[in-house]
Design a protein around this motif. Structure first.
Motif, short mmCIF file in Angstrom:
data_model
loop_
_atom_site.label_atom_id
_atom_site.label_comp_id
_atom_site.label_asym_id
_atom_site.label_seq_id
_atom_site.Cartn_x
_atom_site.Cartn_y
_atom_site.Cartn_z
N LYS A 107 -7.72 0.40 -2.93
CA LYS A 107 -7.93 -1.02 -2.66
C LYS A 107 -9.21 -1.17 -1.85
CE LYS A 107 -3.11 -2.50 -2.72
NZ LYS A 107 -2.06 -3.27 -2.03
N THR A 125 -9.71 -9.97 3.50
CA THR A 125 -9.19 -8.84 2.72
C THR A 125 -9.32 -7.52 3.47
OG1 THR A 125 -11.33 -8.65 1.58
CG2 THR A 125 -9.62 -9.97 0.51
N GLU A 146 -2.49 -2.55 5.70
CA GLU A 146 -1.67 -1.75 4.79
C GLU A 146 -1.80 -0.26 5.11
OE1 GLU A 146 -0.64 -1.14 0.08
OE2 GLU A 146 -2.21 -2.55 0.66
N HIS A 174 8.37 -5.03 5.37
CA HIS A 174 7.34 -5.01 4.33
C HIS A 174 6.52 -6.29 4.35
CE1 HIS A 174 5.73 -5.43 0.22
NE2 HIS A 174 5.76 -4.10 0.17
N ASP A 212 6.34 -8.68 2.13
CA ASP A 212 6.29 -9.29 0.80
C ASP A 212 7.19 -8.50 -0.14
OD1 ASP A 212 5.61 -11.02 -1.22
OD2 ASP A 212 3.65 -10.12 -1.62
N ASN A 235 6.48 -6.03 -6.26
CA ASN A 235 5.90 -5.03 -5.37
C ASN A 235 6.76 -3.76 -5.30
OD1 ASN A 235 3.63 -6.52 -4.66
ND2 ASN A 235 4.71 -7.59 -3.02
N ILE A 242 5.47 -0.65 -2.96
CA ILE A 242 4.01 -0.68 -2.85
C ILE A 242 3.56 -1.99 -2.20
CG2 ILE A 242 3.70 0.86 -4.82
CD1 ILE A 242 3.11 -1.60 -6.53
N ASP A 243 2.25 -2.11 -2.01
CA ASP A 243 1.61 -3.34 -1.49
C ASP A 243 2.15 -3.74 -0.11
OD1 ASP A 243 -0.05 -3.51 -3.66
OD2 ASP A 243 1.22 -4.90 -4.77
N TRP A 244 1.69 -2.99 0.89
CA TRP A 244 2.16 -3.17 2.26
C TRP A 244 1.17 -3.97 3.11
CZ3 TRP A 244 6.80 -1.28 4.37
CH2 TRP A 244 7.57 -0.52 3.50
N GLU A 245 0.40 -4.87 2.51
CA GLU A 245 -0.62 -5.61 3.28
C GLU A 245 -0.04 -6.41 4.44
OE1 GLU A 245 -0.22 -5.90 -0.02
OE2 GLU A 245 -2.14 -5.87 -1.10
#
Length: 204
Positions: free
Chosen positions: A13, A20, A27, A146, A148, A153, A164-167
């Motif tokens: 990423k 961002t 993340e 998490h 989200d 995800n 996944i996707d731990w922003e």
């Protein structure tokens, strides 16, 4: 990222602006916290690299072995077991973030207003004020979440969930936050349930 033989070696990423970069950096920080934590029903990616590069922020995560399948849109035992273990990984007592209007919270409301969502901004601010009056500065048992947690995800790797996707990962989530988010998100986004239907289902 793929090797010459087509094998996926990892996923990268790239944070390219202030917003961002903050998400990608968070993340990476969250996944580092989870390194070495063994979950009985789920796995999370490992950080292979994180850092600045030519003004960007780069985060590379490990790829899962084997074939991945879509996650079920309904909760099962694996989801619940994972959320319990996740919340216990970094427990603490904290004030709820909306107990007082912090600068970050106020900034998010301003962003909603600027984006044309004045109604939702007012709704959230009113809810925050109500929570603040009722709870004050009470300490709530919080843990790692998490942020989200939703079917899109999550993948299924073997018999376990790949999350996944731990922003939006944070140690400041109260109990059941991810569970509530999963139920709301899957009901509205995947099953096209109305807000009134979701509220009725959760209240019963």
């Amino acid at each position: 990222l793929m090797e010459p033989n087509g094998r996926i070696a990892g996923y990268t990423k790239v944070g390219w602006n202030e917003r961002t970069v903050a998400l990608v950096r968070n993340e990476g920080r969250t996944l580092e916290q989870l390194f070495g934590v063994a979950f009985s029903s789920a796995i999370v990616p490992r950080v292979l690299h994180s850092g600045q590069w030519r003004g960007y922020y780069i985060l590379t995560q490990s790829a899962s072995e084997g074939t991945l399948r879509e996650s079920p849109s309904h909760l099962d035992r694996r989801h619940l077991q994972f959320l319990i273990e996740l919340h216990r990984a970094h427990g603490s007592l904290r004030e709820l973030p909306w107990s007082t209007l912090s600068p970050e919270f106020s900034y998010q409301l301003e962003q909603l207003n600027h984006s044309g969502f004045q109604y939702y901004s007012h709704l959230i601010e009113t809810a925050a004020a109500t929570c603040g009056r009722k709870l004050g500065r009470s300490l709530i048992p919080c843990g790692l979440g998490h942020g989200d947690f939703a079917p899109w995800n999550i993948r299924v790797a073997g018999h376990k969930l790949l999350v996944i996707d731990w922003e939006y990962g944070s140690e400041a989530y109260p109990p059941l936050w991810d569970l509530f988010h999963f139920q709301i998100s899957s009901a509205t986004e995947l099953r096209n349930r109305s807000a009134s239907d979701v509220f009725r289902d959760l209240s019963e």
